[in-house]
Design a protein around this motif. Structure first.
Motif, mmCIF file in Angstrom:
data_model
loop_
_atom_site.group_PDB
_atom_site.id
_atom_site.type_symbol
_atom_site.label_atom_id
_atom_site.label_comp_id
_atom_site.label_asym_id
_atom_site.label_seq_id
_atom_site.Cartn_x
_atom_site.Cartn_y
_atom_site.Cartn_z
ATOM 1 N N ILE A 269 -46.525 -58.326 30.588
ATOM 2 C CA ILE A 269 -47.916 -58.780 30.642
ATOM 3 C C ILE A 269 -48.697 -57.731 31.426
ATOM 4 C CG2 ILE A 269 -49.484 -60.582 31.456
ATOM 5 C CD1 ILE A 269 -47.160 -62.564 31.158
ATOM 6 N N THR A 270 -49.619 -57.065 30.735
ATOM 7 C CA THR A 270 -50.399 -55.996 31.369
ATOM 8 C C THR A 270 -51.890 -56.311 31.363
ATOM 9 O OG1 THR A 270 -50.449 -54.784 29.275
ATOM 10 C CG2 THR A 270 -48.714 -54.196 30.849
ATOM 11 N N ASP A 271 -52.212 -57.599 31.479
ATOM 12 C CA ASP A 271 -53.612 -57.988 31.604
ATOM 13 C C ASP A 271 -54.156 -57.482 32.939
ATOM 14 O OD1 ASP A 271 -53.256 -59.361 29.243
ATOM 15 O OD2 ASP A 271 -52.971 -61.312 30.211
ATOM 16 N N PHE A 272 -55.458 -57.621 33.117
ATOM 17 C CA PHE A 272 -56.121 -57.213 34.351
ATOM 18 C C PHE A 272 -55.465 -57.881 35.561
ATOM 19 C CE2 PHE A 272 -59.512 -57.999 37.512
ATOM 20 C CZ PHE A 272 -59.761 -56.689 37.857
ATOM 21 N N ALA A 273 -55.152 -57.084 36.581
ATOM 22 C CA ALA A 273 -54.570 -57.543 37.846
ATOM 23 C C ALA A 273 -53.205 -58.216 37.674
ATOM 24 C CB ALA A 273 -55.530 -58.468 38.579
ATOM 25 N N ARG A 274 -52.440 -57.786 36.682
ATOM 26 C CA ARG A 274 -51.110 -58.351 36.456
ATOM 27 C C ARG A 274 -49.999 -57.314 36.617
ATOM 28 N NH1 ARG A 274 -51.227 -63.785 36.716
ATOM 29 N NH2 ARG A 274 -52.977 -64.560 35.551
ATOM 30 N N TYR A 275 -50.366 -56.109 37.069
ATOM 31 C CA TYR A 275 -49.368 -55.071 37.267
ATOM 32 C C TYR A 275 -49.851 -54.095 38.341
ATOM 33 C CZ TYR A 275 -52.504 -52.156 34.514
ATOM 34 O OH TYR A 275 -53.603 -51.477 34.062
ATOM 35 N N PHE A 276 -48.898 -53.384 38.921
ATOM 36 C CA PHE A 276 -49.200 -52.325 39.871
ATOM 37 C C PHE A 276 -49.337 -51.013 39.110
ATOM 38 C CE2 PHE A 276 -47.337 -55.359 42.757
ATOM 39 C CZ PHE A 276 -47.968 -55.128 43.966
ATOM 40 N N ASP A 277 -50.344 -50.254 39.448
ATOM 41 C CA ASP A 277 -50.536 -48.922 38.887
ATOM 42 C C ASP A 277 -49.843 -47.934 39.837
ATOM 43 O OD1 ASP A 277 -51.507 -46.922 37.204
ATOM 44 O OD2 ASP A 277 -53.347 -46.702 38.378
ATOM 45 N N ILE A 278 -48.860 -47.207 39.320
ATOM 46 C CA ILE A 278 -48.064 -46.299 40.158
ATOM 47 C C ILE A 278 -48.842 -45.008 40.393
ATOM 48 C CG2 ILE A 278 -45.947 -44.943 40.309
ATOM 49 C CD1 ILE A 278 -44.574 -47.131 38.662
ATOM 50 N N LYS A 279 -48.985 -44.660 41.661
ATOM 51 C CA LYS A 279 -49.673 -43.418 42.055
ATOM 52 C C LYS A 279 -48.681 -42.277 42.260
ATOM 53 C CE LYS A 279 -53.549 -45.636 42.416
ATOM 54 N NZ LYS A 279 -54.301 -45.779 41.213
ATOM 55 N N ARG A 280 -47.530 -42.600 42.839
ATOM 56 C CA ARG A 280 -46.500 -41.598 43.095
ATOM 57 C C ARG A 280 -45.151 -42.229 42.813
ATOM 58 N NH1 ARG A 280 -45.637 -39.325 49.042
ATOM 59 N NH2 ARG A 280 -47.750 -38.659 48.715
ATOM 60 N N ASN A 281 -44.310 -41.522 42.047
ATOM 61 C CA ASN A 281 -42.992 -42.051 41.723
ATOM 62 C C ASN A 281 -41.970 -40.925 41.774
ATOM 63 O OD1 ASN A 281 -40.763 -43.372 40.808
ATOM 64 N ND2 ASN A 281 -41.635 -44.015 38.863
ATOM 65 N N LYS A 282 -41.083 -40.996 42.741
ATOM 66 C CA LYS A 282 -40.000 -40.025 42.862
ATOM 67 C C LYS A 282 -38.655 -40.637 42.484
ATOM 68 C CE LYS A 282 -42.134 -37.285 46.480
ATOM 69 N NZ LYS A 282 -42.000 -36.772 47.846
ATOM 70 N N ILE A 283 -38.674 -41.841 41.932
ATOM 71 C CA ILE A 283 -37.436 -42.496 41.522
ATOM 72 C C ILE A 283 -36.968 -41.864 40.231
ATOM 73 C CG2 ILE A 283 -36.374 -44.690 40.853
ATOM 74 C CD1 ILE A 283 -38.549 -46.073 42.554
ATOM 75 N N LYS A 284 -35.773 -41.361 40.219
ATOM 76 C CA LYS A 284 -35.258 -40.594 39.088
ATOM 77 C C LYS A 284 -35.004 -41.436 37.844
ATOM 78 C CE LYS A 284 -34.176 -36.705 41.497
ATOM 79 N NZ LYS A 284 -35.391 -36.347 42.097
ATOM 80 N N ASN A 285 -34.511 -42.655 38.019
ATOM 81 C CA ASN A 285 -34.098 -43.437 36.860
ATOM 82 C C ASN A 285 -35.148 -44.454 36.395
ATOM 83 O OD1 ASN A 285 -33.848 -45.091 39.030
ATOM 84 N ND2 ASN A 285 -31.815 -45.857 38.542
ATOM 85 N N ALA A 286 -36.401 -44.269 36.822
ATOM 86 C CA ALA A 286 -37.441 -45.195 36.358
ATOM 87 C C ALA A 286 -37.762 -44.901 34.908
ATOM 88 C CB ALA A 286 -38.701 -45.054 37.221
#
Length: 185
Positions: A167-184
């Motif tokens: 569910i990606t409606d308004f205010a239903r998810y976090f917007d990632i600014k920085r991601n250093k996780i390798k397996n995402a």
């Protein structure tokens, strides 16, 4: 006069430290006016400290240096210097509030939840399994954020519909600014 300068330095400095350490409490109860006590007592302390220096009041100078040392030490301890590196930063913003999530390399998270009237910071531990973040501690007051969320692309998905679709409606998810996780994913 020498006696009064160091006593006023001690009193103003102590009140400054108390208002500084209670700033979260003052924010919740005084809202915009929470800055008045630390600013008033901080400038008063600096004035008396400068007077102690100008009058060469050794006790006032020692008290001033100790109070400045306590303040600077607490700022240093709370700074990023002693914290583990950030591996993920994400933000969820709606009309009246925001949540900022920070995951650190030492498996600790910080969730800053703020709205017009308050700001709270939650800290705890998390576990990362593939693209899932499992929070082991409290994330927010109203359990809006479930204990398990998923990283998909540049988003952290909070909820899925009955078919398993994010569910990606308004205010239903976090917007990632920085991601250093390798397996995402």
């Amino acid at each position: 006069m020498k006696l009064k300068i160091h006593l006023f330095t001690l009193l103003a400095g102590t009140l400054f430290l108390v208002s500084y350490f209670l700033s979260d409490f003052l924010w919740e109860n005084l809202w915009i006016f929470y800055l008045i006590p630390p600013l008033f007592f901080g400038f008063s302390f600096l004035g008396f400290f400068v007077m102690a220096i100008l009058k060469k009041n050794r006790t006032g100078i020692i008290i001033g240096v100790l109070i400045l040392g306590i303040f600077l030490s607490s700022e240093l301890v709370n700074s990023e210097i002693f914290k583990s590196g950030k591996i993920l930063e994400a933000t969820l913003i709606d009309d009246q509030s925001a949540m900022r999530l920070t995951l650190r390399a030492d498996k600790k998270f910080e969730m800053e939840s703020s709205n017009l009237f308050s700001e709270k910071i939650y800290k705890g531990n998390y576990q990362l399994i593939d693209n899932k973040i499992i929070f082991k501690d409290k994330r927010d007051d109203n359990n809006f954020i479930p204990d398990t969320v998923s990283i998909i692309g540049d988003k952290i998905i909070i909820r899925f519909d009955k078919n398993g679709k994010p569910i990606t409606d308004f205010a239903r998810y976090f917007d990632i600014k920085r991601n250093k996780i390798k397996n995402a994913l």
